[in-house]
Write a protein that holds these residues in place. Structure first.
Motif, mmCIF file in Angstrom:
data_model
loop_
_atom_site.group_PDB
_atom_site.id
_atom_site.type_symbol
_atom_site.label_atom_id
_atom_site.label_comp_id
_atom_site.label_asym_id
_atom_site.label_seq_id
_atom_site.Cartn_x
_atom_site.Cartn_y
_atom_site.Cartn_z
ATOM 1 N N ASP A 122 0.932 18.391 -8.064
ATOM 2 C CA ASP A 122 0.747 19.509 -7.141
ATOM 3 C C ASP A 122 1.717 19.340 -5.971
ATOM 4 O O ASP A 122 1.670 18.334 -5.267
ATOM 5 C CB ASP A 122 -0.701 19.520 -6.643
ATOM 6 C CG ASP A 122 -0.939 20.574 -5.587
ATOM 7 O OD1 ASP A 122 -0.325 21.661 -5.700
ATOM 8 O OD2 ASP A 122 -1.727 20.320 -4.656
ATOM 9 N N PRO A 123 2.627 20.295 -5.720
ATOM 10 C CA PRO A 123 3.629 20.125 -4.662
ATOM 11 C C PRO A 123 3.018 19.951 -3.274
ATOM 12 O O PRO A 123 3.484 19.121 -2.486
ATOM 13 C CB PRO A 123 4.465 21.398 -4.727
ATOM 14 C CG PRO A 123 4.200 21.993 -6.047
ATOM 15 C CD PRO A 123 2.850 21.532 -6.459
ATOM 16 N N LYS A 124 1.990 20.709 -2.974
ATOM 17 C CA LYS A 124 1.390 20.619 -1.643
ATOM 18 C C LYS A 124 0.706 19.266 -1.443
ATOM 19 O O LYS A 124 0.870 18.615 -0.408
ATOM 20 C CB LYS A 124 0.389 21.761 -1.465
ATOM 21 C CG LYS A 124 -0.033 21.987 -0.047
ATOM 22 C CD LYS A 124 -0.904 23.237 0.035
ATOM 23 C CE LYS A 124 -1.183 23.602 1.452
ATOM 24 N NZ LYS A 124 -2.004 24.815 1.555
ATOM 25 N N GLY A 125 -0.039 18.825 -2.441
ATOM 26 C CA GLY A 125 -0.709 17.527 -2.360
ATOM 27 C C GLY A 125 0.287 16.380 -2.369
ATOM 28 O O GLY A 125 0.090 15.367 -1.686
ATOM 29 N N ALA A 126 1.352 16.531 -3.150
ATOM 30 C CA ALA A 126 2.371 15.480 -3.204
ATOM 31 C C ALA A 126 3.096 15.347 -1.868
ATOM 32 O O ALA A 126 3.414 14.232 -1.443
ATOM 33 C CB ALA A 126 3.367 15.770 -4.320
ATOM 34 N N LEU A 127 3.338 16.476 -1.217
ATOM 35 C CA LEU A 127 3.992 16.430 0.090
ATOM 36 C C LEU A 127 3.111 15.735 1.117
ATOM 37 O O LEU A 127 3.577 14.913 1.903
ATOM 38 C CB LEU A 127 4.339 17.844 0.552
ATOM 39 C CG LEU A 127 5.081 17.962 1.873
ATOM 40 C CD1 LEU A 127 6.443 17.294 1.762
ATOM 41 C CD2 LEU A 127 5.229 19.416 2.260
ATOM 42 N N ARG A 128 1.819 16.022 1.080
ATOM 43 C CA ARG A 128 0.890 15.413 2.028
ATOM 44 C C ARG A 128 0.769 13.915 1.767
ATOM 45 O O ARG A 128 0.886 13.104 2.681
ATOM 46 C CB ARG A 128 -0.478 16.071 1.919
ATOM 47 C CG ARG A 128 -1.484 15.572 2.927
ATOM 48 C CD ARG A 128 -2.790 16.340 2.861
ATOM 49 N NE ARG A 128 -3.365 16.427 1.535
ATOM 50 C CZ ARG A 128 -4.154 15.486 0.997
ATOM 51 N NH1 ARG A 128 -4.438 14.408 1.686
ATOM 52 N NH2 ARG A 128 -4.643 15.646 -0.212
ATOM 53 N N ILE A 165 0.834 -1.206 0.000
ATOM 54 C CA ILE A 165 0.000 0.000 0.000
ATOM 55 C C ILE A 165 0.873 1.262 0.000
ATOM 56 O O ILE A 165 0.609 2.216 -0.734
ATOM 57 C CB ILE A 165 -0.960 -0.014 1.202
ATOM 58 C CG1 ILE A 165 -2.017 -1.101 1.017
ATOM 59 C CG2 ILE A 165 -1.626 1.342 1.392
ATOM 60 C CD1 ILE A 165 -2.880 -1.344 2.237
ATOM 61 N N GLY A 166 1.926 1.276 0.816
ATOM 62 C CA GLY A 166 2.818 2.434 0.880
ATOM 63 C C GLY A 166 3.538 2.699 -0.428
ATOM 64 O O GLY A 166 3.665 3.854 -0.863
ATOM 65 N N VAL A 167 3.996 1.651 -1.088
ATOM 66 C CA VAL A 167 4.690 1.827 -2.366
ATOM 67 C C VAL A 167 3.719 2.319 -3.434
ATOM 68 O O VAL A 167 4.060 3.199 -4.237
ATOM 69 C CB VAL A 167 5.378 0.510 -2.793
ATOM 70 C CG1 VAL A 167 5.863 0.567 -4.223
ATOM 71 C CG2 VAL A 167 6.541 0.203 -1.855
ATOM 72 N N LEU A 168 2.502 1.774 -3.434
ATOM 73 C CA LEU A 168 1.509 2.262 -4.398
ATOM 74 C C LEU A 168 1.173 3.725 -4.144
ATOM 75 O O LEU A 168 0.961 4.497 -5.098
ATOM 76 C CB LEU A 168 0.243 1.411 -4.334
ATOM 77 C CG LEU A 168 0.352 0.018 -4.956
ATOM 78 C CD1 LEU A 168 -0.929 -0.773 -4.729
ATOM 79 C CD2 LEU A 168 0.669 0.114 -6.432
ATOM 80 N N MET A 169 1.116 4.123 -2.890
ATOM 81 C CA MET A 169 0.858 5.532 -2.576
ATOM 82 C C MET A 169 1.994 6.419 -3.091
ATOM 83 O O MET A 169 1.753 7.522 -3.585
ATOM 84 C CB MET A 169 0.679 5.710 -1.066
ATOM 85 C CG MET A 169 -0.626 5.153 -0.530
ATOM 86 S SD MET A 169 -0.707 5.117 1.265
ATOM 87 C CE MET A 169 -0.747 6.845 1.655
ATOM 88 N N LEU A 170 3.231 5.941 -2.955
ATOM 89 C CA LEU A 170 4.364 6.724 -3.455
ATOM 90 C C LEU A 170 4.364 6.829 -4.975
ATOM 91 O O LEU A 170 4.777 7.845 -5.538
ATOM 92 C CB LEU A 170 5.680 6.107 -2.980
ATOM 93 C CG LEU A 170 6.077 6.372 -1.536
ATOM 94 C CD1 LEU A 170 7.316 5.580 -1.174
ATOM 95 C CD2 LEU A 170 6.318 7.855 -1.312
ATOM 96 N N LEU A 171 3.914 5.779 -5.653
ATOM 97 C CA LEU A 171 3.911 5.794 -7.114
ATOM 98 C C LEU A 171 2.815 6.672 -7.691
ATOM 99 O O LEU A 171 2.896 7.083 -8.846
ATOM 100 C CB LEU A 171 3.770 4.364 -7.648
ATOM 101 C CG LEU A 171 4.972 3.452 -7.410
ATOM 102 C CD1 LEU A 171 4.662 2.048 -7.889
ATOM 103 C CD2 LEU A 171 6.209 3.996 -8.094
ATOM 104 N N ARG A 172 1.801 6.970 -6.899
ATOM 105 C CA ARG A 172 0.669 7.754 -7.399
ATOM 106 C C ARG A 172 0.670 9.183 -6.864
ATOM 107 O O ARG A 172 -0.385 9.748 -6.599
ATOM 108 C CB ARG A 172 -0.632 7.065 -7.010
ATOM 109 C CG ARG A 172 -0.791 5.729 -7.665
ATOM 110 C CD ARG A 172 -2.077 5.092 -7.322
ATOM 111 N NE ARG A 172 -2.118 3.765 -7.929
ATOM 112 C CZ ARG A 172 -3.123 2.946 -7.812
ATOM 113 N NH1 ARG A 172 -4.175 3.290 -7.125
ATOM 114 N NH2 ARG A 172 -3.083 1.773 -8.391
ATOM 115 N N LEU A 173 1.825 9.761 -6.721
ATOM 116 C CA LEU A 173 1.905 11.146 -6.265
ATOM 117 C C LEU A 173 1.498 12.091 -7.386
ATOM 118 O O LEU A 173 1.765 11.856 -8.557
ATOM 119 C CB LEU A 173 3.318 11.469 -5.793
ATOM 120 C CG LEU A 173 3.775 10.749 -4.522
ATOM 121 C CD1 LEU A 173 5.203 11.132 -4.197
ATOM 122 C CD2 LEU A 173 2.867 11.068 -3.359
ATOM 123 N N SER A 174 0.870 13.182 -7.021
ATOM 124 C CA SER A 174 0.390 14.139 -8.019
ATOM 125 C C SER A 174 1.474 15.170 -8.338
ATOM 126 O O SER A 174 2.516 15.231 -7.701
ATOM 127 C CB SER A 174 -0.865 14.833 -7.503
ATOM 128 O OG SER A 174 -0.542 15.594 -6.347
#
Length: 93
Positions: free
Chosen positions: A54-60, A43-52
């Motif tokens: 948008d810098p603020k959203g990607a950071l969150r 789940i964590g790796v999939l979350m990292l692969l689907r970063l947007s």
């Protein structure tokens, strides 16, 4: 002619999964803990692969993914200690 050399001694696994887990040094609860950690890693790796983009959203989202991976590492390292009180309760008295 070559002689066959035994690489390992024979092990009696007639008791089923209990004997198998005994040979690898893991209990059923330890296996469940490792399986939960493996799912959290996926789940964590999939979350990292689907970063947007948008810098603020990607950071969150990235910090949530790193937190998920941290929880998985803690479960792998200390899961048997954390859940030993659940599987082996001490008598009150």
């Amino acid at each position: 002619m070559h002689k066959f050399l035994p690489l390992a001694k024979p092990v009696d696994l007639s008791g089923g999964f209990k004997d198998f887990f005994g040979t690898i040094g893991m209990t059923g609860s330890g296996l469940v803990t490792k399986a939960i950690a493996a799912v959290l890693v996926v789940i964590g790796v999939l979350m990292l692969l689907r970063l947007s983009n948008d810098p603020k959203g990607a950071l969150r989202k990235g910090s949530m993914a790193v937190g998920t991976l941290f929880v998985a590492v803690v479960l792998v390292l200390y899961g048997d200690t954390l859940f030993s009180t659940v599987t082996n309760p001490s008598p009150k008295g």
